[in-house]
Design a protein around this motif. Structure first.
Motif, PDB file in Angstrom:
ATOM      1  N   UNK A 211       0.850  -1.192   0.000  1.00 51.81           N
ATOM      2  CA  UNK A 211       0.000   0.000   0.000  1.00 51.81           C
ATOM      3  C   UNK A 211       0.883   1.240   0.000  1.00 51.81           C
ATOM      4  N   UNK A 212       1.361   1.676  -1.181  1.00 49.02           N
ATOM      5  CA  UNK A 212       2.300   2.795  -1.257  1.00 49.02           C
ATOM      6  C   UNK A 212       1.697   4.126  -0.805  1.00 49.02           C
ATOM      7  N   UNK A 213       0.385   4.168  -0.635  1.00 47.58           N
ATOM      8  CA  UNK A 213      -0.239   5.410  -0.198  1.00 47.58           C
ATOM      9  C   UNK A 213      -0.154   5.639   1.301  1.00 47.58           C
ATOM     10  N   UNK A 214       0.414   4.690   2.045  1.00 47.45           N
ATOM     11  CA  UNK A 214       0.517   4.813   3.501  1.00 47.45           C
ATOM     12  C   UNK A 214       1.959   5.120   3.890  1.00 47.45           C
ATOM     13  N   UNK A 215       2.142   6.181   4.679  1.00 49.82           N
ATOM     14  CA  UNK A 215       3.472   6.557   5.174  1.00 49.82           C
ATOM     15  C   UNK A 215       3.426   6.528   6.695  1.00 49.82           C
ATOM     16  N   UNK A 216       4.258   5.656   7.286  1.00 47.88           N
ATOM     17  CA  UNK A 216       4.331   5.528   8.744  1.00 47.88           C
ATOM     18  C   UNK A 216       5.578   6.239   9.262  1.00 47.88           C
ATOM     19  N   UNK A 217       5.376   7.137  10.221  1.00 46.11           N
ATOM     20  CA  UNK A 217       6.481   7.842  10.873  1.00 46.11           C
ATOM     21  C   UNK A 217       6.508   7.410  12.328  1.00 46.11           C
TER      22      UNK A 217
END
Length: 285
Positions: A211-217
């Protein structure tokens, strides 16, 4: 439909195979037509035997997403020796005649399926400018024609949640960006980051292959503050502003006068006071 077929069968049973020396046996296929093309009905009402006609199930409104191949189809029954042509109405450009492509545009292709009587114009990598009316013509006298309306849509990128995010230092933050499309697999989402004191963006590789639309920081700090840009060429990009606050400042920002929570607490206190006052007055009286 069942009634119609039964009538034809009775007609075959009660009519002799030959009605004269020069007569031909009754041809059922000429009455029923062909129905092999997907979505095509058996339609011959008010049609002259042996004359071309457009199939009534032929789509006259076609929608395609930008970047994909748009296919507009013309289905002609009983074509015989006549030819089928495609014309683009906005500039009167002849795209094809019979099975030959006349357009000089590489993006225009033709697919002819004689078994299903279908002449399909294919517009590769369709763009908004390809939207419009396309005319399918049959070389009868007078000319037969059918207008097909093509609409090329442009999906939008969408951020899930707030566009301005305040996070406590050390907490985890998740950004989610999607394309409003039923063909998510077509779109390559790419993230960019620009710090609060930086002028240019940094390109980030795909962070989540599934899911490239999710960015976890994880465990954010002040250096993570800035603008996060979600892109998917050629769509309009969308951004999120992240501000990371120390624990004390974060608590202050969450408690502001006039916020919904403080207002509800004041309203609750007022109601309780009013009830108590009314009870006291009733008791005294």
């Amino acid at each position: 439909m069942k009634t119609t077929i039964m009538c034809y069968l009775l007609l075959i049973l009660f009519l002799p195979g030959n009605i004269g020396e020069n007569s031909n046996p009754l041809d059922l296929s000429s009455l029923l037509g062909n129905s092999g093309y997907p979505g095509v009905k058996i339609e011959n009402k008010n049609r002259e035997i042996g004359q071309p006609y457009f199939d009534l199930d032929m789509r006259t409104n076609v929608t395609a997403e930008i970047g994909e191949d748009a296919i507009i189809s013309c289905v002609v029954r009983q074509i015989g020796s006549k030819t089928v042509s495609w014309v683009r109405k906005r500039d009167s450009a002849i795209l094809s005649v019979d099975n030959v492509v006349f357009s000089s545009e590489d993006k225009i292709a033709l697919e002819v399926n004689t078994e299903y009587n279908a002449w399909n114009i294919i517009i590769r990598n369709a763009q908004e400018g390809d939207s419009g009316i396309y005319e399918c013509q049959v070389s009868t006298d007078p000319k037969m024609s059918k207008l097909i309306h093509l609409k090329v849509t442009v999906p939008q990128l969408r951020i899930h949640g707030e566009r301005e995010v305040f996070a406590k230092s050390g907490s985890d933050v998740i950004f989610t960006c999607t394309v409003d499309s039923n063909q998510q697999h077509r779109w390559n989402i790419q993230w960019y980051f620009r710090g609060k004191d930086e002028k240019s963006y940094q390109v980030y590789p795909t962070l989540n292959q599934d899911n490239p639309g999710v960015w976890f920081l994880g465990s954010v700090s002040d250096r993570d503050s800035g603008e996060y840009l979600c892109t998917a060429n050629p769509l309009e990009p969308v951004s999120i502003d992240l501000t990371v606050l120390p624990g004390e400042r974060f608590a202050e920002s969450m408690v502001k006068e006039g916020t919904p929570s403080s207002k509800s607490e004041k309203l609750h206190t007022t109601i309780l006071f009013s009830i108590a006052l009314c009870t006291f007055i009733i008791y005294v009286i």
